[in-house]
Design a protein around this motif. Structure first.
Motif, PDB file in Angstrom:
ATOM      1  N   GLY A 159      32.534 109.688  46.389  1.00 38.63           N
ATOM      2  CA  GLY A 159      32.354 109.147  45.108  1.00 38.63           C
ATOM      3  C   GLY A 159      30.797 109.661  44.472  1.00 38.63           C
ATOM      4  O   GLY A 159      30.131 109.064  44.610  1.00 38.63           O
ATOM      5  N   ILE A 160      31.190 110.572  43.937  1.00 39.24           N
ATOM      6  CA  ILE A 160      29.915 111.246  43.442  1.00 39.24           C
ATOM      7  C   ILE A 160      28.960 111.329  42.595  1.00 39.24           C
ATOM      8  O   ILE A 160      27.936 111.130  42.072  1.00 39.24           O
ATOM      9  CB  ILE A 160      30.237 112.708  42.983  1.00 39.24           C
ATOM     10  N   HIS A 161      29.708 109.818  41.802  1.00 36.24           N
ATOM     11  CA  HIS A 161      28.342 108.991  40.991  1.00 36.24           C
ATOM     12  C   HIS A 161      27.828 108.517  41.802  1.00 36.24           C
ATOM     13  O   HIS A 161      26.225 108.509  41.376  1.00 36.24           O
ATOM     14  CB  HIS A 161      29.426 107.815  40.342  1.00 36.24           C
ATOM     15  N   ARG A 162      27.736 108.324  43.158  1.00 39.73           N
ATOM     16  CA  ARG A 162      26.540 107.722  43.656  1.00 39.73           C
ATOM     17  C   ARG A 162      25.483 108.576  43.963  1.00 39.73           C
ATOM     18  O   ARG A 162      24.760 108.643  43.797  1.00 39.73           O
ATOM     19  CB  ARG A 162      26.756 107.084  45.172  1.00 39.73           C
ATOM     20  N   LEU A 163      25.852 109.928  43.867  1.00 32.59           N
ATOM     21  CA  LEU A 163      25.341 110.946  43.553  1.00 32.59           C
ATOM     22  C   LEU A 163      23.749 111.086  42.761  1.00 32.59           C
ATOM     23  O   LEU A 163      22.921 111.076  42.577  1.00 32.59           O
ATOM     24  CB  LEU A 163      25.533 112.532  44.653  1.00 32.59           C
ATOM     25  N   PHE A 164      24.566 111.596  41.214  1.00 30.74           N
ATOM     26  CA  PHE A 164      23.753 111.321  40.080  1.00 30.74           C
ATOM     27  C   PHE A 164      23.233 110.296  40.267  1.00 30.74           C
ATOM     28  O   PHE A 164      22.440 110.159  39.142  1.00 30.74           O
ATOM     29  CB  PHE A 164      24.965 111.510  38.790  1.00 30.74           C
ATOM     30  N   HIS A 165      23.883 109.330  40.657  1.00 32.25           N
ATOM     31  CA  HIS A 165      22.659 108.379  40.600  1.00 32.25           C
ATOM     32  C   HIS A 165      21.292 108.007  40.835  1.00 32.25           C
ATOM     33  O   HIS A 165      19.941 107.750  40.721  1.00 32.25           O
ATOM     34  CB  HIS A 165      23.286 106.732  40.888  1.00 32.25           C
ATOM     35  N   ARG A 166      21.046 108.750  41.740  1.00 29.66           N
ATOM     36  CA  ARG A 166      19.565 109.118  42.714  1.00 29.66           C
ATOM     37  C   ARG A 166      19.199 110.837  42.131  1.00 29.66           C
ATOM     38  O   ARG A 166      18.482 111.018  43.367  1.00 29.66           O
ATOM     39  CB  ARG A 166      20.352 108.999  44.455  1.00 29.66           C
ATOM     40  N   ILE A 167      19.722 111.440  41.482  1.00 25.99           N
ATOM     41  CA  ILE A 167      19.231 112.569  40.900  1.00 25.99           C
ATOM     42  C   ILE A 167      17.608 112.957  41.050  1.00 25.99           C
ATOM     43  O   ILE A 167      17.642 114.343  41.779  1.00 25.99           O
ATOM     44  CB  ILE A 167      20.185 113.507  39.903  1.00 25.99           C
ATOM     45  N   ASP A 168      16.988 112.300  40.022  1.00 22.12           N
ATOM     46  CA  ASP A 168      16.107 112.147  40.100  1.00 22.12           C
ATOM     47  C   ASP A 168      15.102 111.755  41.363  1.00 22.12           C
ATOM     48  O   ASP A 168      14.211 112.637  41.092  1.00 22.12           O
ATOM     49  CB  ASP A 168      16.051 111.462  38.721  1.00 22.12           C
TER      50      ASP A 168
END
Length: 260
Positions: A159-168
Motif C-alpha cells: 500500500g505504497i500510498h501510506r509511504l508517500f503520506h509520511r515521506i516528508d
C-alpha cells in the motif's frame, strides 16, 4: 584484588605521579579490565574501544547467568540486554526490581543514570506490523545509546500510498533503519526517495518462499537503490548500533564546523 585491578591502579598512580601521559594511559586502559564471573567475562571498558558499552545477549543463557551479569553491570552503568525470554526477565526483575522489560523488543534495561541524547534522530520504518518486534529492539537500543528514535510502522509497498503520506517526516530524520520481511522491497523504494543513510533489516516474516528471511536478505543485498547498507536477519540491535555510529560522526562533523 585481581591482576587487572592492580594494573589499573598502577596506571592511575603513574598518571598522578607524572610518570605517564594521560593519552598514553587512555591507550593502556582500552584493553582493561574485564570481570571474571566464571561463566562470563564482563568487558567493562568496551566503550573506551568502540564507543558502546557491552550489551548482554540473553539467548542461550540461563536466567541465573543473566541475572548475575545484569546485577554486576548495573553497579557501574546503564545496562541493556537483548533477546531476553519472559521467564528470564521475570527472574531478573525479582532480584532487580528497577529493571524494565519490553516484551515486544525482548529487551531488559537498567538505568542507573540519565541518558544524554545527541542531536541525531533515527527514523525506524517497518513494512508491516509483524516487523514491529525488530523495530522495538532497534528503538530501545538507540535510546540506551543516546539517540532519539521514532518508529513509523506498516507503510510497506503493498500500500505504497501510506509511504508517500509520511515521506516528508521520513526525510527529516538523520538516519533511517528500514525493516521489512517478505521480499524486502521497502528499503529499495525508500532508498530511491531520500538522501539519508539507510540501514536495511530483513526480517523472518513471510510465507514459505521467504525462507525465514533469506529472500528479504538477498533482495536488500541486491537493491537497485545505491547506498543501502544491510545487516543480518532480524538484527534490529545491529542496525541501531550502526545508526548511532553514523549519528556520532554527524555530531562530530557539526562540532568541528562550529569550532572552525
Amino acid at each position: 584484588m585481581d591482576n587487572s585491578d592492580e594494573r589499573l591502579k598502577k596506571i592511575l598512580q603513574d598518571v598522578r605521579d607524572g610518570g605517564i601521559e594521560p593519552d598514553r594511559a587512555l591507550d593502556l586502559l582500552r584493553d582493561l579490565p574485564f570481570q571474571d564471573l566464571g561463566h562470563t567475562k564482563i568487558d567493562h571498558h568496551r566503550s573506551l574501544r568502540n564507543g558502546f558499552p557491552e550489551v548482554i545477549y540473553g539467548a542461550g543463557k540461563t536466567p541465573e547467568q543473566v541475572a548475575e551479569i545484569f546485577a554486576e553491570m548495573c553497579t557501574r552503568s546503564n545496562v541493556l540486554a537483548t533477546r531476553i525470554p519472559p521467564e528470564t526477565a521475570d527472574y531478573v526483575i525479582t532480584r532487580l526490581p528497577d529493571a524494565q522489560y519490553n516484551p515486544s523488543a525482548r529487551t531488559l534495561v537498567c538505568r542507573t543514570g540519565e541518558v544524554k541524547y545527541g542531536p541525531g534522530h533515527v527514523g525506524i520504518i517497518t513494512a508491516g506490523t509483524s516487523d514491529l518486534h525488530v523495530a522495538e529492539e532497534a528503538a530501545v537500543t538507540c535510546e540506551m545509546f543516546g539517540n532519539r528514535a521514532t518508529i513509523i510502522s506498516d507503510i510497506g509497498v503493498a500500500g505504497i500510498h501510506r509511504l508517500f503520506h509520511r515521506i516528508d517526516e521520513i526525510r527529516s530524520f538523520s538516519v533511517l533503519v528500514v525493516i521489512a520481511g517478505m521480499e524486502g522491497a521497502l528499503s529499495s523504494v525508500i532508498g530511491g526517495l531520500v538522501d539519508r543513510p539507510i540501514i536495511a533489516v530483513p526480517t523472518s516474516v513471510g510465507y514459505g518462499a521467504n525462507f525465514s528471511g533469506l529472500s528479504a536478505l538477498l533482495g536488500m543485498l541486491t537493491s537497485c537503490a545505491s547506498g543501502v547498507t544491510v545487516v543480518n536477519i532480524d538484527n534490529g540491535f545491529g542496525a541501531a548500533c550502526a545508526a548511532c555510529k553514523i549519528n556520532r560522526l554527524l555530531e562530530h562533523h557539526s562540532d568541528n564546523e562550529t569550532e572552525g
